[in-house]
Scaffold this active site. Structure first.
Site, PDB file in Angstrom:
ATOM      1  N   GLN A  92       0.843  -1.205   0.000  1.00 56.86           N
ATOM      2  CA  GLN A  92       0.000   0.000   0.000  1.00 56.86           C
ATOM      3  C   GLN A  92       0.872   1.247   0.000  1.00 56.86           C
ATOM      4  O   GLN A  92       1.712   1.424   0.888  1.00 56.86           O
ATOM      5  CB  GLN A  92      -0.926   0.000   1.220  1.00 56.86           C
ATOM      6  CG  GLN A  92      -1.905   1.171   1.210  1.00 56.86           C
ATOM      7  CD  GLN A  92      -2.860   1.132   2.406  1.00 56.86           C
ATOM      8  OE1 GLN A  92      -2.674   0.347   3.329  1.00 56.86           O
ATOM      9  NE2 GLN A  92      -3.872   1.962   2.371  1.00 56.86           N
ATOM     10  N   HIS A  98      -8.340   1.563  -0.307  1.00 57.28           N
ATOM     11  CA  HIS A  98      -8.882   1.586  -1.676  1.00 57.28           C
ATOM     12  C   HIS A  98      -8.736   0.212  -2.298  1.00 57.28           C
ATOM     13  O   HIS A  98      -7.736  -0.469  -2.097  1.00 57.28           O
ATOM     14  CB  HIS A  98      -8.172   2.633  -2.541  1.00 57.28           C
ATOM     15  CG  HIS A  98      -6.685   2.481  -2.568  1.00 57.28           C
ATOM     16  ND1 HIS A  98      -5.874   2.889  -1.531  1.00 57.28           N
ATOM     17  CD2 HIS A  98      -5.860   1.945  -3.499  1.00 57.28           C
ATOM     18  CE1 HIS A  98      -4.615   2.631  -1.818  1.00 57.28           C
ATOM     19  NE2 HIS A  98      -4.582   2.038  -3.002  1.00 57.28           N
TER      20      HIS A  98
HETATM   21  P1  AMP Z   1      -1.584   1.267  -3.583  1.00 56.45           P
HETATM   22  O1  AMP Z   1      -0.215   0.800  -3.952  1.00 56.45           O
HETATM   23  O2  AMP Z   1      -2.548   0.113  -3.388  1.00 56.45           O
HETATM   24  O3  AMP Z   1      -1.578   2.237  -2.424  1.00 56.45           O
HETATM   25  O4  AMP Z   1      -2.131   1.999  -4.851  1.00 56.45           O
HETATM   26  C1  AMP Z   1      -2.174   3.381  -4.983  1.00 56.45           C
HETATM   27  C2  AMP Z   1      -2.652   3.635  -6.389  1.00 56.45           C
HETATM   28  O5  AMP Z   1      -3.074   4.968  -6.474  1.00 56.45           O
HETATM   29  C3  AMP Z   1      -1.565   3.407  -7.453  1.00 56.45           C
HETATM   30  O6  AMP Z   1      -1.999   2.414  -8.363  1.00 56.45           O
HETATM   31  C4  AMP Z   1      -1.451   4.787  -8.098  1.00 56.45           C
HETATM   32  O7  AMP Z   1      -1.246   4.713  -9.486  1.00 56.45           O
HETATM   33  C5  AMP Z   1      -2.792   5.416  -7.761  1.00 56.45           C
HETATM   34  N1  AMP Z   1      -2.776   6.875  -7.717  1.00 56.45           N
HETATM   35  C6  AMP Z   1      -1.930   7.676  -7.042  1.00 56.45           C
HETATM   36  N2  AMP Z   1      -2.233   8.967  -7.232  1.00 56.45           N
HETATM   37  C7  AMP Z   1      -3.326   8.982  -8.035  1.00 56.45           C
HETATM   38  C8  AMP Z   1      -4.118  10.017  -8.612  1.00 56.45           C
HETATM   39  N3  AMP Z   1      -3.865  11.317  -8.380  1.00 56.45           N
HETATM   40  N4  AMP Z   1      -5.158   9.672  -9.402  1.00 56.45           N
HETATM   41  C9  AMP Z   1      -5.431   8.375  -9.641  1.00 56.45           C
HETATM   42  N5  AMP Z   1      -4.723   7.337  -9.132  1.00 56.45           N
HETATM   43  C10 AMP Z   1      -3.670   7.636  -8.350  1.00 56.45           C
END
Ligand code: AMP
Length: 134
Positions: A92, A98
């Site tokens: 994460q 999410h």
């Molecule tokens: P995690 O590694 O599960 O915390 O995933 C976080 C996700 O958020 C990653 O896949 C990123 O590409 C996505 N993310 C980060 N910033 C944004 C943003 N501004 N809009 C859309 N997705 C994002």
């Protein structure tokens, strides 16, 4: 904990919004694994899944099913993964719970770690069952 997702929820940062309810917002991941990769996010600012009140966890699941159906349909009935990275050791990066819905038209398999040792499966089952709320 406030994160970039709080700013998106509050409309301070843009997103490609797919759906929004009283409790959730869903938008495209900015760095997708595959086309259509969508995030389903509770509006409540909590880092981990188990911190969500039960009613909001149920609401999240309903929204996830609704959006997953749309993602699947939009990609011609594509299979998909639903992924939650719950905590930094699980990958994460954004500390706001999410779920990822990731269309999988590619058929690739994530490699498995291996097998349980003899007796280990029963121990692991007991350990988790002992922590279930009654
Ligand atoms: P995690 O590694 O599960 O915390 O995933 C976080 C996700 O958020 C990653 O896949 C990123 O590409 C996505 N993310 C980060 N910033 C944004 C943003 N501004 N809009 C859309 N997705 C994002």
């Amino acid at each position: 904990m406030a994160s970039i997702f709080s700013r998106i929820i509050q409309g301070e940062l843009p997103c490609e919004k797919i759906d929004e309810t009283d409790n959730e917002i869903c938008f495209l991941d900015i760095s997708p694994f595959t086309e259509g990769h969508t995030l389903v996010i509770p509006k409540r600012e909590v880092a981990r899944f188990e911190e969500l009140p039960e009613t909001e966890a149920l609401s999240l699941m309903q929204t996830m099913q609704r959006v997953a159906k749309a993602v699947c349909k939009a990609y011609g009935g594509s299979d998909y993964n639903i992924q939650l990275n719950n905590g930094p050791d699980a990958g994460q990066e954004v500390p706001h719970v999410h779920f990822h819905i990731i269309p999988r038209p590619d058929g690739l398999r994530v490699p498995k770690l291996g097998k349980y040792a003899d007796g280990q499966m029963a121990e692991v089952g007991a350990r988790i069952r002992a922590c279930l709320d009654s």
